[in-house]
Design an enzyme around this catalytic site. Structure first.
Site, PDB file in Angstrom:
ATOM      1  N   TYR A   1     -14.907   8.936 -49.887  1.00 33.19           N
ATOM      2  CA  TYR A   1     -14.764   7.482 -49.902  1.00 33.19           C
ATOM      3  C   TYR A   1     -15.024   6.937 -51.304  1.00 33.19           C
ATOM      4  O   TYR A   1     -15.839   7.486 -52.063  1.00 33.19           O
ATOM      5  CB  TYR A   1     -15.799   6.825 -48.983  1.00 33.19           C
ATOM      6  CG  TYR A   1     -15.489   6.891 -47.518  1.00 33.19           C
ATOM      7  CD1 TYR A   1     -14.812   5.868 -46.876  1.00 33.19           C
ATOM      8  CD2 TYR A   1     -15.908   7.980 -46.758  1.00 33.19           C
ATOM      9  CE1 TYR A   1     -14.552   5.919 -45.521  1.00 33.19           C
ATOM     10  CE2 TYR A   1     -15.661   8.048 -45.397  1.00 33.19           C
ATOM     11  CZ  TYR A   1     -14.976   7.011 -44.786  1.00 33.19           C
ATOM     12  OH  TYR A   1     -14.726   7.071 -43.446  1.00 33.19           O
TER      13      TYR A   1
ATOM     14  N   TYR B   1     -15.097  15.022 -43.429  1.00 33.17           N
ATOM     15  CA  TYR B   1     -16.111  15.105 -44.489  1.00 33.17           C
ATOM     16  C   TYR B   1     -17.492  15.395 -43.905  1.00 33.17           C
ATOM     17  O   TYR B   1     -17.771  15.080 -42.752  1.00 33.17           O
ATOM     18  CB  TYR B   1     -16.135  13.823 -45.328  1.00 33.17           C
ATOM     19  CG  TYR B   1     -16.420  12.559 -44.565  1.00 33.17           C
ATOM     20  CD1 TYR B   1     -17.736  12.141 -44.308  1.00 33.17           C
ATOM     21  CD2 TYR B   1     -15.382  11.756 -44.110  1.00 33.17           C
ATOM     22  CE1 TYR B   1     -17.986  10.971 -43.621  1.00 33.17           C
ATOM     23  CE2 TYR B   1     -15.633  10.587 -43.406  1.00 33.17           C
ATOM     24  CZ  TYR B   1     -16.942  10.202 -43.173  1.00 33.17           C
ATOM     25  OH  TYR B   1     -17.193   9.049 -42.483  1.00 33.17           O
TER      26      TYR B   1
ATOM     27  N   ARG C   1     -17.749  15.004 -39.960  1.00 35.22           N
ATOM     28  CA  ARG C   1     -17.033  13.996 -39.180  1.00 35.22           C
ATOM     29  C   ARG C   1     -15.563  14.384 -39.017  1.00 35.22           C
ATOM     30  O   ARG C   1     -14.916  14.764 -39.999  1.00 35.22           O
ATOM     31  CB  ARG C   1     -17.055  12.623 -39.884  1.00 35.22           C
ATOM     32  CG  ARG C   1     -18.369  11.926 -40.082  1.00 35.22           C
ATOM     33  CD  ARG C   1     -19.031  11.362 -38.830  1.00 35.22           C
ATOM     34  NE  ARG C   1     -18.219  11.061 -37.663  1.00 35.22           N
ATOM     35  CZ  ARG C   1     -17.556   9.919 -37.431  1.00 35.22           C
ATOM     36  NH1 ARG C   1     -17.591   8.935 -38.305  1.00 35.22           N
ATOM     37  NH2 ARG C   1     -16.851   9.732 -36.331  1.00 35.22           N
TER      38      ARG C   1
ATOM     39  N   HIS D   1     -10.870  10.254 -39.680  1.00 36.35           N
ATOM     40  CA  HIS D   1     -10.737   8.983 -38.947  1.00 36.35           C
ATOM     41  C   HIS D   1     -10.407   7.862 -39.906  1.00 36.35           C
ATOM     42  O   HIS D   1     -10.642   7.962 -41.117  1.00 36.35           O
ATOM     43  CB  HIS D   1     -12.030   8.652 -38.191  1.00 36.35           C
ATOM     44  CG  HIS D   1     -13.225   8.529 -39.079  1.00 36.35           C
ATOM     45  ND1 HIS D   1     -13.991   9.614 -39.444  1.00 36.35           N
ATOM     46  CD2 HIS D   1     -13.775   7.471 -39.702  1.00 36.35           C
ATOM     47  CE1 HIS D   1     -14.959   9.209 -40.244  1.00 36.35           C
ATOM     48  NE2 HIS D   1     -14.849   7.920 -40.431  1.00 36.35           N
TER      49      HIS D   1
ATOM     50  N   HIS E   1     -11.299   3.735 -40.133  1.00 35.66           N
ATOM     51  CA  HIS E   1     -12.065   2.620 -39.570  1.00 35.66           C
ATOM     52  C   HIS E   1     -11.136   1.424 -39.368  1.00 35.66           C
ATOM     53  O   HIS E   1     -10.353   1.089 -40.272  1.00 35.66           O
ATOM     54  CB  HIS E   1     -13.191   2.206 -40.517  1.00 35.66           C
ATOM     55  CG  HIS E   1     -14.230   3.263 -40.718  1.00 35.66           C
ATOM     56  ND1 HIS E   1     -15.374   3.340 -39.969  1.00 35.66           N
ATOM     57  CD2 HIS E   1     -14.290   4.299 -41.585  1.00 35.66           C
ATOM     58  CE1 HIS E   1     -16.110   4.366 -40.361  1.00 35.66           C
ATOM     59  NE2 HIS E   1     -15.467   4.966 -41.355  1.00 35.66           N
TER      60      HIS E   1
END
Lengths: 187, 252
Positions: free
Chosen positions: B119, B158, B168, B171, B173
């Site tokens: 991110y 990640y 995780r 995905h 958000h």
């Protein structure tokens, strides 16, 4: 293709730790321009169950204006002087949030005035709803507050600072846990 | 590189299995009290929420419009210096309310990791490369049928620090608004067949298998475009609204 039918709601998931570059924006907490007359600050701290501040929470508020009208006005993301009655603020490293806005008036004569609030945070798996009541007239007749014990209703009513601002802490858990709300049809 | 944490994946998986085995069938809401997701332990309310009838302020969603959102914000692959690395894809679907009516002209916000699972956030210390051509946040307004459409790259899975060797599933958000303030939803969209699903305490915080499936997009070859991008479809259903439907909304 839609195997579950349109009526089953999509479950929520946590906002996670990485929302800061996507959701907060400069004008988010500034519902009213700084320096405009009759504006107040609505501010406070979000705490977890151990009493530690929550530095990665996000609050959104929806409110009436100073005449009790709920605006249906676009422009919350690019305000350009418009009062939209909606704002968004992330907590800082000390768990504090702050909005600059106008104090909402009751929507009906004799009713209480409040901010509708949504809370998101890392560690919070789905959003929470609550209210922040303005410490003014109408509280005694409010049906929601009337359903609560004195101690519990205190978690929903802001305190007036000496300078006229409103201060309100949100406690996700613990002895003075904030009253959170659900609405019919939400289960 | 990662600090040792106390729980192993096996013990987290055992905790998840125990909670699921004791959950009520048909419990389709995300649990707030879900200890396998360690950060939830001190951040969930312990008291039952108070059921209230929404009032004027709660019956009115915020209004967003053309002055809020530029159409190019729906394309996360646009960057003045070049294209992001990764599998280019289109994600599209409809935002509906519980009665199946489209939510029109409403804001949809997304954010995601890049193709390497990183991110653009100072707290993300995963030693995977940042992509100078990918920021990973987008916005759009739904159209008259409640449709949204984003162009982006497929995010990577990640690692995170919930427990030892925690990962995780990939995905995106999503942040959504309905017609009412009460319909607010923030959630995550996942990709079909992810091997990390059974291991992930956030995904598994929904104890009902059928409800979990509602977070998984469908590969749709009709959305995939020739020599350009793969396509995924994901419809989002908000909780029911309380206001009397307006005439224009009854034809859905």
């Amino acid at each position: 293709m839609r195997e579950h039918g349109p009526s089953a709601p999509t479950p929520g998931q946590t906002v996670g730790p990485f929302f800061h570059y996507a959701l907060p924006y400069d004008d988010g907490p500034r519902l009213a321009p700084a320096g405009a007359p009759d504006t107040i600050r609505l501010h406070g701290t979000v705490y977890d169950g151990a009493g530690a501040p929550v530095p990665d929470a996000l609050l959104e508020i929806r409110q009436a204006d100073a005449s009790g009208r709920v605006p249906a006005t676009e422009g919350s993301l690019r305000r350009d002087g418009r009062f939209t009655g909606w704002g968004r603020a992330a907590t800082d490293t000390a768990g504090r949030y702050s909005f600059r806005t106008v104090e909402p008036a009751p929507v009906r004569d004799g009713a209480a005035a409040y901010f509708a609030v949504t809370v998101f945070a890392r560690g919070l798996l789905d959003r929470l709803f609550t209210r922040i009541y303005v410490p003014s007239h109408g509280l005694d007749g409010d049906p929601l507050l009337g359903a609560l014990t004195e101690e519990r209703r205190g978690t929903l009513i802001a305190m007036r600072d000496s300078d006229g601002d409103l201060r309100h802490d949100i406690r996700l858990q613990g002895d003075r846990e904030t009253v959170f709300l659900t609405f019919p049809g939400h289960d | 590189m990662w600090p040792m944490t106390s729980a192993t994946q096996r013990s987290i998986s055992d905790e998840i299995a125990h909670i699921h085995a004791t959950a009520q069938p048909g419990e389709t809401r995300t649990r707030l009290d879900f200890a396998p997701y360690r950060s939830s332990v001190l951040r969930h309310p312990t008291k039952q929420p108070l059921t209230v009838d929404p009032e004027d302020v709660e019956l009115a969603a915020p209004v967003f419009g053309q002055s809020d959102v530029d159409p190019i914000e729906a394309d996360l692959t646009l960057h003045p210096q070049g294209e992001p690395i990764g599998e280019r894809m289109v994600v599209t679907g409809r935002v509906l309310d519980a009665e199946g009516r489209p939510v029109r002209g409403q804001l949809v916000e997304i954010w995601q990791a890049n193709a390497a699972g990183r991110y653009v956030h100072k707290r993300d210390q995963h030693p995977a490369p940042l992509d100078p051509h990918f920021h990973g946040a987008g916005r759009c307004l739904t159209d008259d049928e409640g449709r949204y459409r984003f162009t982006t790259v497929k995010p990577g899975p990640y690692p995170w620090r919930n427990h030892d060797n925690a990962w995780r599933p990939a995905h995106i958000h999503f942040s959504l608004f309905g017609r009412e303030f009460t319909q607010r939803l923030v959630t995550q969209m996942y990709f079909p067949g992810d091997p990390l699903f059974p291991l992930d305490p956030i995904f598994q915080s929904i104890t009902d298998e059928t409800a979990r499936q509602r977070l998984i997009a469908t590969y749709d070859h009709d959305v995939t475009t020739h020599e350009w991008a793969t396509g995924y479809r994901w419809d989002i259903v908000l909780t029911g609204s309380h206001a009397t439907p307006m005439e224009e909304d009854t034809d859905a």
